[in-house]
Design a protein around this motif. Structure first.
Motif, PDB file in Angstrom:
ATOM      1  N   ARG A 113     -38.483 -23.298  17.221  1.00 44.78           N
ATOM      2  CA  ARG A 113     -37.537 -22.901  16.175  1.00 44.78           C
ATOM      3  C   ARG A 113     -37.659 -21.398  15.953  1.00 44.78           C
ATOM      4  O   ARG A 113     -38.762 -20.889  15.735  1.00 44.78           O
ATOM      5  CB  ARG A 113     -37.840 -23.655  14.882  1.00 44.78           C
ATOM      6  N   LYS A 120     -33.582 -28.547   9.829  1.00 40.98           N
ATOM      7  CA  LYS A 120     -32.325 -29.250   9.604  1.00 40.98           C
ATOM      8  C   LYS A 120     -32.575 -30.632   8.998  1.00 40.98           C
ATOM      9  O   LYS A 120     -33.551 -31.318   9.356  1.00 40.98           O
ATOM     10  CB  LYS A 120     -31.551 -29.390  10.911  1.00 40.98           C
ATOM     11  N   LYS A 121     -31.673 -31.053   8.121  1.00 39.39           N
ATOM     12  CA  LYS A 121     -31.771 -32.362   7.464  1.00 39.39           C
ATOM     13  C   LYS A 121     -30.724 -33.302   8.047  1.00 39.39           C
ATOM     14  O   LYS A 121     -29.542 -32.959   8.104  1.00 39.39           O
ATOM     15  CB  LYS A 121     -31.551 -32.205   5.961  1.00 39.39           C
ATOM     16  N   LEU A 243     -38.367 -26.894   4.019  1.00 38.59           N
ATOM     17  CA  LEU A 243     -37.620 -26.626   5.244  1.00 38.59           C
ATOM     18  C   LEU A 243     -38.214 -25.522   6.104  1.00 38.59           C
ATOM     19  O   LEU A 243     -37.820 -25.359   7.256  1.00 38.59           O
ATOM     20  CB  LEU A 243     -36.158 -26.299   4.907  1.00 38.59           C
ATOM     21  N   VAL A 248     -37.313 -30.653  11.396  1.00 34.68           N
ATOM     22  CA  VAL A 248     -36.286 -31.653  11.109  1.00 34.68           C
ATOM     23  C   VAL A 248     -36.752 -32.567   9.981  1.00 34.68           C
ATOM     24  O   VAL A 248     -37.905 -32.997   9.959  1.00 34.68           O
ATOM     25  CB  VAL A 248     -35.965 -32.521  12.349  1.00 34.68           C
ATOM     26  N   ASP A 269     -27.536 -31.954   6.585  1.00 36.17           N
ATOM     27  CA  ASP A 269     -26.766 -31.055   7.453  1.00 36.17           C
ATOM     28  C   ASP A 269     -25.995 -31.866   8.480  1.00 36.17           C
ATOM     29  O   ASP A 269     -24.909 -31.475   8.905  1.00 36.17           O
ATOM     30  CB  ASP A 269     -27.704 -30.075   8.168  1.00 36.17           C
ATOM     31  N   ASP A 311     -22.841 -30.163   9.669  1.00 39.70           N
ATOM     32  CA  ASP A 311     -22.917 -29.533  10.989  1.00 39.70           C
ATOM     33  C   ASP A 311     -22.424 -30.495  12.066  1.00 39.70           C
ATOM     34  O   ASP A 311     -21.841 -30.080  13.065  1.00 39.70           O
ATOM     35  CB  ASP A 311     -24.357 -29.103  11.299  1.00 39.70           C
ATOM     36  N   ILE A 394     -29.557 -29.259  17.462  1.00 36.88           N
ATOM     37  CA  ILE A 394     -30.271 -28.553  16.393  1.00 36.88           C
ATOM     38  C   ILE A 394     -30.618 -27.132  16.820  1.00 36.88           C
ATOM     39  O   ILE A 394     -30.422 -26.172  16.060  1.00 36.88           O
ATOM     40  CB  ILE A 394     -31.547 -29.332  16.008  1.00 36.88           C
ATOM     41  N   LEU A 397     -27.614 -24.944  16.763  1.00 42.84           N
ATOM     42  CA  LEU A 397     -27.274 -24.553  15.403  1.00 42.84           C
ATOM     43  C   LEU A 397     -28.179 -23.432  14.916  1.00 42.84           C
ATOM     44  O   LEU A 397     -27.721 -22.492  14.252  1.00 42.84           O
ATOM     45  CB  LEU A 397     -27.384 -25.764  14.467  1.00 42.84           C
ATOM     46  N   TRP A 398     -29.475 -23.524  15.238  1.00 41.73           N
ATOM     47  CA  TRP A 398     -30.396 -22.435  14.883  1.00 41.73           C
ATOM     48  C   TRP A 398     -29.954 -21.122  15.540  1.00 41.73           C
ATOM     49  O   TRP A 398     -29.928 -20.074  14.890  1.00 41.73           O
ATOM     50  CB  TRP A 398     -31.810 -22.774  15.332  1.00 41.73           C
ATOM     51  N   GLU A 401     -26.955 -19.632  13.875  1.00 42.36           N
ATOM     52  CA  GLU A 401     -27.292 -18.999  12.602  1.00 42.36           C
ATOM     53  C   GLU A 401     -27.844 -17.603  12.809  1.00 42.36           C
ATOM     54  O   GLU A 401     -27.524 -16.675  12.053  1.00 42.36           O
ATOM     55  CB  GLU A 401     -28.314 -19.865  11.842  1.00 42.36           C
TER      56      GLU A 401
END
Length: 405
Positions: A113, A120-121, A243, A248, A269, A311, A394, A397-398, A401
């Motif tokens: 990460r 992420k949730k 978080l 996750v 998310d 997401d 995931i 998405l990171w 961002e």
């Protein structure tokens, strides 16, 4: 002239009047069920009353790391990596789960990460029971942990099935203060107090118990007394401080549209909806989306400026039995209904998954399967592909961002 008496016939279906049960007697039934569950668990898990994580051979570690078996020898001779050596056995080495995960972290191809982005949730939801919701939550957590991820499981179902899968019995081992209830009541502002380790390295748990039913009364009561209270945002607020620690957070929800479920969906998310390809489950799933739509409209009425965006939302074909004649037809209905939301992965129903569930476990809990290796691999590969697809999303998405900053 004598009048014949009518013959009174008694239906053969009426055998006896059923025995009535007083409301107070329900407690006895509950106690018997709880005691039996304890006995069943201890017999299933004997001689270890607690669950134990699987162990891994050298070949299995190589597979987890996506490297050739021969490269394992090369890597463990490199002192700079300080890799676990495992336990030497007559014909192989044996690695604990923690050791295997360390190999994955140091040698595996899975990117970490990025600094500065949060975990992420993911909520696992469906308003029908028996659709493999809890198993999906547990196996996704286990699969992601084998990619080196740190995972937090949150059990929001008063039935506490997810807690049971982790070897924790709600009736006897979970107090109200160990659940999300202190957060719901406003006694805590972060859920850090409720986090506890599990038998599985890399996975922590916030357990559930039957006491969670009280949240369904407290949240609307608090909202009626305090117009500034955000009943839908309690869980999200409590998870926020965690978080940075977890890659996750996976939330298992009750099989109903409840205040707790609303909290889970509003905090998430991403949303994954397990749906078996059976006619009844398909019909039930349409009700899920209908109620979900009503929820969205209600939330916009309550909070006009609410800006909630997922997401991703995925429909996962679960408990797929290819031998059933209706499976193909219902699969087509699901694909045509949900189109791009349907994941290109199916979780099959096999003897492996069935035997694992009777032992309060999953396919990942099996160190060595006694039956057909082909059957085991078919079940395991489906869960591996599912976890890897979610992990890739995931990470994407990171990355997005970071680029947006």
């Amino acid at each position: 002239m004598a009048v014949a008496k009518p013959i009174v016939s008694i239906s053969p279906y009426v055998r006896h009047v059923p025995q009535g049960i007083e409301l107070e007697e329900i407690e006895t039934i509950a106690q018997n069920a709880s005691e039996m569950l304890v006995n069943v668990r201890e017999s299933m898990l004997a001689p270890h009353p607690r669950k134990r994580a699987p162990v891994f051979t050298t070949s299995q570690v190589a597979s987890l790391c996506r490297i050739d078996r021969k490269k394992v020898n090369y890597y463990w001779e490199k002192p700079d990596l300080q890799l676990p050596q495992g336990t030497v056995l007559p014909r192989t080495r044996e690695f604990t789960l923690a050791e295997a995960r360390e190999w994955v972290t140091k040698v595996g191809p899975f990117p970490k990460r990025p600094p500065g982005v949060k975990g992420k949730k993911i909520a696992i939801g469906n308003f029908k029971g028996g659709v493999s919701k809890t198993t999906t939550a547990e196996t996704l957590a286990q699969g992601l942990s084998l990619f080196g991820r740190s995972v937090l499981l949150v059990d929001l179902d008063p039935q506490a099935s997810l807690s049971a899968l982790n070897g924790i019995l709600a009736d006897s081992e979970v107090s109200e203060d160990q659940t999300i209830l202190p957060l719901i009541y406003g006694e805590q502002s972060s859920l850090e107090y409720a986090v506890q380790p599990t038998y599985w390295d890399g996975i922590d748990l916030i357990p559930a118990s039957a006491a969670l039913f009280s949240a369904e009364f407290f949240l609307p009561f608090k909202q009626s007394k305090d117009r500034g209270f955000k009943f839908w945002d309690v869980l999200n607020t409590g998870l926020e401080p965690l978080l940075d620690k977890y890659d996750v957070v996976i939330i298992d929800t009750p099989p109903a549209l409840s205040y707790v479920t609303i909290n889970a969906f509003m905090a998430a998310d991403g949303l994954i909806v397990p749906t078996p390809p059976s006619a009844l489950d398909y019909a039930s799933s349409t009700q899920f989306w209908s109620l979900f739509t009503d929820l969205a409209r209600s939330m916009k009425t309550i909070v006009p400026d609410l800006n909630k965006r997922f997401d991703f939302i995925h429909v996962l074909l679960a408990k797929v039995d290819a031998s059933q004649a209706a499976t193909h037809a219902v699969r087509e209905w699901i694909n045509r209904t949900y189109e791009r939301l349907v994941l290109p992965i199916e979780i099959p129903t096999t003897t492996v998954t069935q035997s694992a569930s009777t032992e309060f476990g999953t396919v990942y809990d099996i160190s060595k399967y006694e039956g057909s290796n082909k059957t085991y691999q078919r079940a395991r590969e489906a869960y591996d592909r599912f976890a890897e697809m979610i992990d890739q999303e995931i990470f994407a998405l990171w990355s997005a961002e970071l680029e947006a900053r």
